[in-house]
Design a protein around this motif. Structure first.
Motif, PDB file in Angstrom:
ATOM      1  N   ARG A 178     -18.840   3.542  -6.113  1.00  0.00           N
ATOM      2  CA  ARG A 178     -18.241   2.458  -6.911  1.00  0.00           C
ATOM      3  C   ARG A 178     -17.686   1.333  -6.042  1.00  0.00           C
ATOM      4  N   GLY A 179     -17.737   1.512  -4.725  1.00  0.00           N
ATOM      5  CA  GLY A 179     -17.348   0.409  -3.844  1.00  0.00           C
ATOM      6  C   GLY A 179     -16.008   0.573  -3.152  1.00  0.00           C
ATOM      7  N   SER A 180     -15.581   1.819  -2.912  1.00  0.00           N
ATOM      8  CA  SER A 180     -14.262   1.986  -2.286  1.00  0.00           C
ATOM      9  C   SER A 180     -14.223   1.423  -0.870  1.00  0.00           C
ATOM     10  N   ARG A 197     -11.867  -2.760   2.744  1.00  0.00           N
ATOM     11  CA  ARG A 197     -12.020  -3.985   3.556  1.00  0.00           C
ATOM     12  C   ARG A 197     -11.179  -5.123   2.988  1.00  0.00           C
ATOM     13  N   ILE A 198     -11.194  -5.263   1.668  1.00  0.00           N
ATOM     14  CA  ILE A 198     -10.389  -6.319   1.036  1.00  0.00           C
ATOM     15  C   ILE A 198      -8.911  -6.084   1.322  1.00  0.00           C
ATOM     16  N   LEU A 199      -8.457  -4.831   1.176  1.00  0.00           N
ATOM     17  CA  LEU A 199      -7.045  -4.527   1.438  1.00  0.00           C
ATOM     18  C   LEU A 199      -6.688  -4.765   2.902  1.00  0.00           C
ATOM     19  N   GLN A 200      -7.592  -4.396   3.822  1.00  0.00           N
ATOM     20  CA  GLN A 200      -7.344  -4.653   5.247  1.00  0.00           C
ATOM     21  C   GLN A 200      -7.135  -6.143   5.478  1.00  0.00           C
ATOM     22  N   ASP A 201      -8.001  -6.960   4.889  1.00  0.00           N
ATOM     23  CA  ASP A 201      -7.898  -8.411   5.073  1.00  0.00           C
ATOM     24  C   ASP A 201      -6.587  -8.941   4.491  1.00  0.00           C
ATOM     25  N   LEU A 202      -6.200  -8.445   3.324  1.00  0.00           N
ATOM     26  CA  LEU A 202      -4.972  -8.915   2.691  1.00  0.00           C
ATOM     27  C   LEU A 202      -3.742  -8.494   3.501  1.00  0.00           C
ATOM     28  N   LEU A 231      -2.763   1.908   5.749  1.00  0.00           N
ATOM     29  CA  LEU A 231      -3.946   1.995   4.892  1.00  0.00           C
ATOM     30  C   LEU A 231      -4.894   3.043   5.451  1.00  0.00           C
ATOM     31  N   GLU A 232      -5.332   3.947   4.589  1.00  0.00           N
ATOM     32  CA  GLU A 232      -6.223   5.002   5.049  1.00  0.00           C
ATOM     33  C   GLU A 232      -7.200   5.387   3.951  1.00  0.00           C
ATOM     34  N   GLY A 233      -8.306   6.001   4.360  1.00  0.00           N
ATOM     35  CA  GLY A 233      -9.229   6.595   3.403  1.00  0.00           C
ATOM     36  C   GLY A 233      -8.769   8.003   3.098  1.00  0.00           C
ATOM     37  N   SER A 234      -9.098   8.501   1.936  1.00  0.00           N
ATOM     38  CA  SER A 234      -8.725   9.875   1.592  1.00  0.00           C
ATOM     39  C   SER A 234      -9.899  10.552   0.914  1.00  0.00           C
TER      40      SER A 234
END
Ligand code: FES
Length: 83
Positions: free
Chosen positions: A15-17, A22-27, A39-42
């Motif tokens: 679904r594009g996580s 990437r968007i959150l990293q940029d923000l 920020l991390e993946g889970s």
């Protein structure tokens, strides 16, 4: 430190996580919040049909989409870091 965890399990990934991360990293970078947000993946949260799923500290958020992540960032992350 605010913990933001975006699910990178199979269903959320499809679904594009990755794009949401990437968007959150940029923000986070654009607003200079690197020292306040982790920020991390889970892995899968067993809510696959409600994906994309993320946690902000203990709050579970479902139905995240790349076109709504900016609003989520404003409401749930920026507001907590800069009340
Ligand atoms: S793959 Fe994200 S909740 Fe299962």
């Amino acid at each position: 430190m605010l913990r933001v965890a975006v699910c990178v399990g199979s269903a959320c990934h499809l679904r594009g996580s990755g794009e949401v991360i990437r968007i959150l990293q940029d923000l986070i970078s654009a607003y200079g919040l690197e020292d306040q947000v982790n920020l991390e993946g889970s892995f899968c949260h067993s809510r696959c049909t409600g994906g994309i799923v993320m946690h902000i500290d203990d709050e579970l958020i479902t139905g995240v989409r790349k076109d709504t992540v900016f609003r989520l960032f404003q409401d749930k992350i920026l507001r907590r870091c800069r009340p």
